[in-house]
Design a protein around this motif. Structure first.
Motif, PDB file in Angstrom:
ATOM      1  N   LYS A 130       0.500   1.087  -7.524  1.00  0.00           N
ATOM      2  CA  LYS A 130      -0.639  -0.204  -7.824  1.00  0.00           C
ATOM      3  C   LYS A 130       0.080  -1.183  -7.144  1.00  0.00           C
ATOM      4  CE  LYS A 130      -3.390  -0.163 -11.850  1.00  0.00           C
ATOM      5  NZ  LYS A 130      -5.087  -0.338 -10.711  1.00  0.00           N
ATOM      6  N   GLY A 131      -1.530  -1.593  -6.593  1.00  0.00           N
ATOM      7  CA  GLY A 131      -0.502  -3.364  -6.628  1.00  0.00           C
ATOM      8  C   GLY A 131      -0.195  -3.250  -5.129  1.00  0.00           C
ATOM      9  N   GLU A 132       0.286  -2.581  -4.437  1.00  0.00           N
ATOM     10  CA  GLU A 132       1.033  -2.895  -3.215  1.00  0.00           C
ATOM     11  C   GLU A 132       0.408  -2.579  -1.961  1.00  0.00           C
ATOM     12  OE1 GLU A 132       5.214  -0.026  -1.626  1.00  0.00           O
ATOM     13  OE2 GLU A 132       4.210   0.527  -2.462  1.00  0.00           O
ATOM     14  N   VAL A 133       0.765  -3.369  -1.151  1.00  0.00           N
ATOM     15  CA  VAL A 133       0.403  -3.375   0.424  1.00  0.00           C
ATOM     16  C   VAL A 133       1.576  -2.971   1.284  1.00  0.00           C
ATOM     17  CG1 VAL A 133      -0.632  -5.472   2.328  1.00  0.00           C
ATOM     18  CG2 VAL A 133      -1.062  -5.652  -0.832  1.00  0.00           C
ATOM     19  N   VAL A 134       0.917  -1.813   2.225  1.00  0.00           N
ATOM     20  CA  VAL A 134       2.170  -0.501   2.533  1.00  0.00           C
ATOM     21  C   VAL A 134       0.833  -1.228   4.240  1.00  0.00           C
ATOM     22  CG1 VAL A 134       2.833   1.330   3.570  1.00  0.00           C
ATOM     23  CG2 VAL A 134       2.704   0.317   0.912  1.00  0.00           C
ATOM     24  N   VAL A 135       2.050  -1.462   5.058  1.00  0.00           N
ATOM     25  CA  VAL A 135       0.751  -1.992   6.478  1.00  0.00           C
ATOM     26  C   VAL A 135       1.782  -1.006   6.991  1.00  0.00           C
ATOM     27  CG1 VAL A 135       1.871  -3.213   8.479  1.00  0.00           C
ATOM     28  CG2 VAL A 135       0.807  -4.353   7.057  1.00  0.00           C
ATOM     29  N   VAL A 136       1.429   0.172   8.023  1.00  0.00           N
ATOM     30  CA  VAL A 136       1.653   0.168   9.513  1.00  0.00           C
ATOM     31  C   VAL A 136       1.332   1.031  10.222  1.00  0.00           C
ATOM     32  CG1 VAL A 136       1.147   3.233   9.816  1.00  0.00           C
ATOM     33  CG2 VAL A 136       1.144   3.100   7.406  1.00  0.00           C
ATOM     34  N   ILE A 137       2.727   0.304  10.626  1.00  0.00           N
ATOM     35  CA  ILE A 137       2.751  -0.271  12.508  1.00  0.00           C
ATOM     36  C   ILE A 137       3.288   1.397  13.315  1.00  0.00           C
ATOM     37  CG2 ILE A 137       3.235  -2.833  11.668  1.00  0.00           C
ATOM     38  CD1 ILE A 137       5.931  -2.471  12.544  1.00  0.00           C
ATOM     39  N   GLY A 138       3.108   1.226  14.931  1.00  0.00           N
ATOM     40  CA  GLY A 138       3.940   2.202  15.467  1.00  0.00           C
ATOM     41  C   GLY A 138       3.396   2.706  16.909  1.00  0.00           C
ATOM     42  N   PRO A 139       3.711   2.262  18.131  1.00  0.00           N
ATOM     43  CA  PRO A 139       2.473   3.360  19.114  1.00  0.00           C
ATOM     44  C   PRO A 139       1.339   3.731  18.641  1.00  0.00           C
ATOM     45  CG  PRO A 139       4.766   3.400  19.040  1.00  0.00           C
ATOM     46  CD  PRO A 139       4.416   3.979  17.616  1.00  0.00           C
ATOM     47  N   SER A 140       0.563   3.607  20.034  1.00  0.00           N
ATOM     48  CA  SER A 140      -1.563   4.768  19.780  1.00  0.00           C
ATOM     49  C   SER A 140      -0.485   6.023  19.948  1.00  0.00           C
ATOM     50  CB  SER A 140      -1.616   4.221  20.833  1.00  0.00           C
ATOM     51  OG  SER A 140      -2.316   4.664  21.327  1.00  0.00           O
ATOM     52  N   GLU A 164      -5.233 -10.589  -5.229  1.00  0.00           N
ATOM     53  CA  GLU A 164      -5.835  -9.925  -5.901  1.00  0.00           C
ATOM     54  C   GLU A 164      -5.439  -8.496  -6.782  1.00  0.00           C
ATOM     55  OE1 GLU A 164      -9.711  -9.549  -5.995  1.00  0.00           O
ATOM     56  OE2 GLU A 164      -9.790 -11.871  -4.526  1.00  0.00           O
ATOM     57  N   GLY A 165      -4.466  -8.163  -5.861  1.00  0.00           N
ATOM     58  CA  GLY A 165      -3.628  -7.365  -6.283  1.00  0.00           C
ATOM     59  C   GLY A 165      -4.348  -5.580  -6.218  1.00  0.00           C
ATOM     60  N   MET A 166      -4.949  -5.895  -4.633  1.00  0.00           N
ATOM     61  CA  MET A 166      -5.592  -4.923  -4.787  1.00  0.00           C
ATOM     62  C   MET A 166      -4.817  -3.560  -3.947  1.00  0.00           C
ATOM     63  SD  MET A 166      -7.934  -2.033  -4.098  1.00  0.00           S
ATOM     64  CE  MET A 166      -9.888  -2.791  -4.489  1.00  0.00           C
ATOM     65  N   THR A 167      -4.810  -2.079  -3.816  1.00  0.00           N
ATOM     66  CA  THR A 167      -3.018  -1.015  -3.814  1.00  0.00           C
ATOM     67  C   THR A 167      -4.187  -1.097  -2.305  1.00  0.00           C
ATOM     68  OG1 THR A 167      -3.840  -0.573  -5.481  1.00  0.00           O
ATOM     69  CG2 THR A 167      -2.362   0.992  -3.548  1.00  0.00           C
ATOM     70  N   MET A 168      -3.074  -1.165  -0.763  1.00  0.00           N
ATOM     71  CA  MET A 168      -3.599  -1.294   0.356  1.00  0.00           C
ATOM     72  C   MET A 168      -2.710   0.009   0.716  1.00  0.00           C
ATOM     73  SD  MET A 168      -5.339  -5.660   0.493  1.00  0.00           S
ATOM     74  CE  MET A 168      -5.429  -5.518   2.213  1.00  0.00           C
ATOM     75  N   ILE A 169      -3.490   0.370   2.027  1.00  0.00           N
ATOM     76  CA  ILE A 169      -3.282   0.682   3.035  1.00  0.00           C
ATOM     77  C   ILE A 169      -3.278   0.509   4.563  1.00  0.00           C
ATOM     78  CG2 ILE A 169      -1.815   2.618   4.501  1.00  0.00           C
ATOM     79  CD1 ILE A 169      -2.136   4.176   1.464  1.00  0.00           C
ATOM     80  N   VAL A 170      -2.856  -0.214   5.193  1.00  0.00           N
ATOM     81  CA  VAL A 170      -2.695  -0.629   6.182  1.00  0.00           C
ATOM     82  C   VAL A 170      -2.557  -0.701   7.438  1.00  0.00           C
ATOM     83  CG1 VAL A 170      -3.749  -3.855   7.585  1.00  0.00           C
ATOM     84  CG2 VAL A 170      -3.448  -3.407   4.507  1.00  0.00           C
ATOM     85  N   VAL A 171      -2.994  -0.340   8.876  1.00  0.00           N
ATOM     86  CA  VAL A 171      -2.661   0.262  10.024  1.00  0.00           C
ATOM     87  C   VAL A 171      -2.662  -1.398  10.767  1.00  0.00           C
ATOM     88  CG1 VAL A 171      -2.990   1.597  12.135  1.00  0.00           C
ATOM     89  CG2 VAL A 171      -2.572   2.684  10.074  1.00  0.00           C
ATOM     90  N   THR A 172      -1.817  -1.795  11.417  1.00  0.00           N
ATOM     91  CA  THR A 172      -2.599  -3.094  11.770  1.00  0.00           C
ATOM     92  C   THR A 172      -1.557  -3.218  13.339  1.00  0.00           C
ATOM     93  OG1 THR A 172      -3.057  -5.254  12.306  1.00  0.00           O
ATOM     94  CG2 THR A 172      -1.366  -4.910  10.926  1.00  0.00           C
ATOM     95  N   HIS A 173      -2.335  -3.727  14.352  1.00  0.00           N
ATOM     96  CA  HIS A 173      -1.199  -4.748  15.417  1.00  0.00           C
ATOM     97  C   HIS A 173      -0.702  -6.391  15.230  1.00  0.00           C
ATOM     98  CE1 HIS A 173      -0.866  -0.752  17.380  1.00  0.00           C
ATOM     99  NE2 HIS A 173      -1.851  -0.937  17.253  1.00  0.00           N
ATOM    100  N   GLU A 174      -1.185  -6.389  13.843  1.00  0.00           N
ATOM    101  CA  GLU A 174      -1.257  -8.061  13.915  1.00  0.00           C
ATOM    102  C   GLU A 174      -0.111  -8.859  12.620  1.00  0.00           C
ATOM    103  OE1 GLU A 174      -3.067 -10.611  14.494  1.00  0.00           O
ATOM    104  OE2 GLU A 174      -4.352  -9.403  15.631  1.00  0.00           O
ATOM    105  N   MET A 175       1.221  -8.597  13.934  1.00  0.00           N
ATOM    106  CA  MET A 175       2.597  -8.155  13.463  1.00  0.00           C
ATOM    107  C   MET A 175       2.450  -9.694  12.185  1.00  0.00           C
ATOM    108  SD  MET A 175       3.874  -6.119  14.140  1.00  0.00           S
ATOM    109  CE  MET A 175       2.694  -4.904  15.095  1.00  0.00           C
TER     110      MET A 175
END
Ligand SMILES: Nc1ncnc2c1ncn2[C@@H]1O[C@H](COP(=O)(O)OP(=O)(O)O)[C@@H](O)[C@H]1O
Ligand SMILES: [Mg+2]
Length: 243
Positions: free
Chosen positions: A26-36, A186-197
């Motif tokens: 809860k409240g964690e922000v996970v950014v997922v990266i990796g090749p197309s 604000e504490g939103m739980t998020m999974i973000v796929v992005t190339h914005e390093m």
């Protein structure tokens, strides 16, 4: 908050996800990266039940959300919000009407409640003055901020972002990332796929690296960026950071 357990997914004879397990608190922000082509979108689409899994389980808040080969084990309706690369706003509806759809028709709120929610969200994304405009009258960055507000209007427990800034002109990327950063704060739980390093480095609690349908590495941003363990992570970071 959300837990993916041993997800496998094939399209035809091609296996796209291999035993993917991921736990997001809860409240964690996970950014997922990796090749197309590494399966990032497919993983998000399985979470949001836009795709079915071949095997594996997804739990939301400890409750099974989806299981292999079953249609929506449970109505996810308002629990998961998703923002795509393309904004997908309804062109014939105003900004206000686009955001009001969920609160009005799914959450069944009354007119005053709907108005309050929509205006609060528009203020949050900095676009209250645009409420009577139509999507085509707005920039891509503004449309994406509206798409985020529309997802939030369902009061989701978790927000999924699939390359939300990839379709934007470079000068519009920052305003969308700023909204996402506020949401994370604000504490939103998020999974973000992005190339914005830079965003990943600054906002992520954890980075997950995917390649060939597998999670090959995960860790704190600082560790992943300064001392990646997997050679494929190193190769990927070298390529994106040089861009
Ligand atoms: N609906 C589909 N049918 C067949 N193959 C698909 C489909 N969606 C994705 N794929 C394939 O699955 C692989 C992973 O795609 P995707 O999840 O979109 O990767 P990413 O988001 O990391 O770029 C790619 O090889 C892609 O061509
Ligand atoms: Mg993708």
């Amino acid at each position: 908050m959300i837990s993916l357990r041993h997800l496998n997914k094939s399209f035809g004879s091609l296996q796209i996800l291999h035993d993917v397990s991921l736990h997001v608190g809860k409240g964690e922000v996970v950014v997922v990266i990796g090749p197309s082509g590494s399966g990032k979108s497919t993983m998000l689409r399985c979470i949001n039940q836009l795709e079915t899994m071949d095997s594996g389980e997804i739990y939301l808040d400890g409750q099974p959300l989806a299981a292999a080969h079953k249609n929506a084990a449970r109505k996810i309706g308002t629990e998961i919000g998703m923002v795509f690369q393309s904004f997908n706003l309804f062109p014939h509806l105003t900004v206000f009407q686009n955001i009001a759809l969920g609160p009005r028709h799914v959450r069944k709120l009354n007119q005053q409640q709907v108005k309050d929610i929509v205006e609060t969200l528009l203020a949050k994304v900095g676009l209250l003055d645009k409420k009577d405009r139509y999507p085509e009258q707005l920039s891509g960055g503004q449309q994406q901020r509206i798409a985020i507000a529309r997802a939030l209007a369902m009061q989701p427990k978790i927000m999924l972002f699939d390359e939300p800034t990839s379709a934007l002109d470079p000068e519009l990327v920052g305003e969308v990332l700023a909204v996402m950063k506020d949401l994370a704060k604000e504490g939103m739980t998020m999974i973000v796929v992005t190339h914005e390093m830079n965003f990943a480095r600054e906002v992520a609690d954890r980075i997950v690296v995917m390649a060939d349908g597998r999670i090959i590495e995960e860790g704190q941003p600082n560790d992943i960026f300064t001392a990646p363990q997997n050679p494929r992570t190193r190769e990927f970071l070298k390529a994106v950071i040089q861009e």
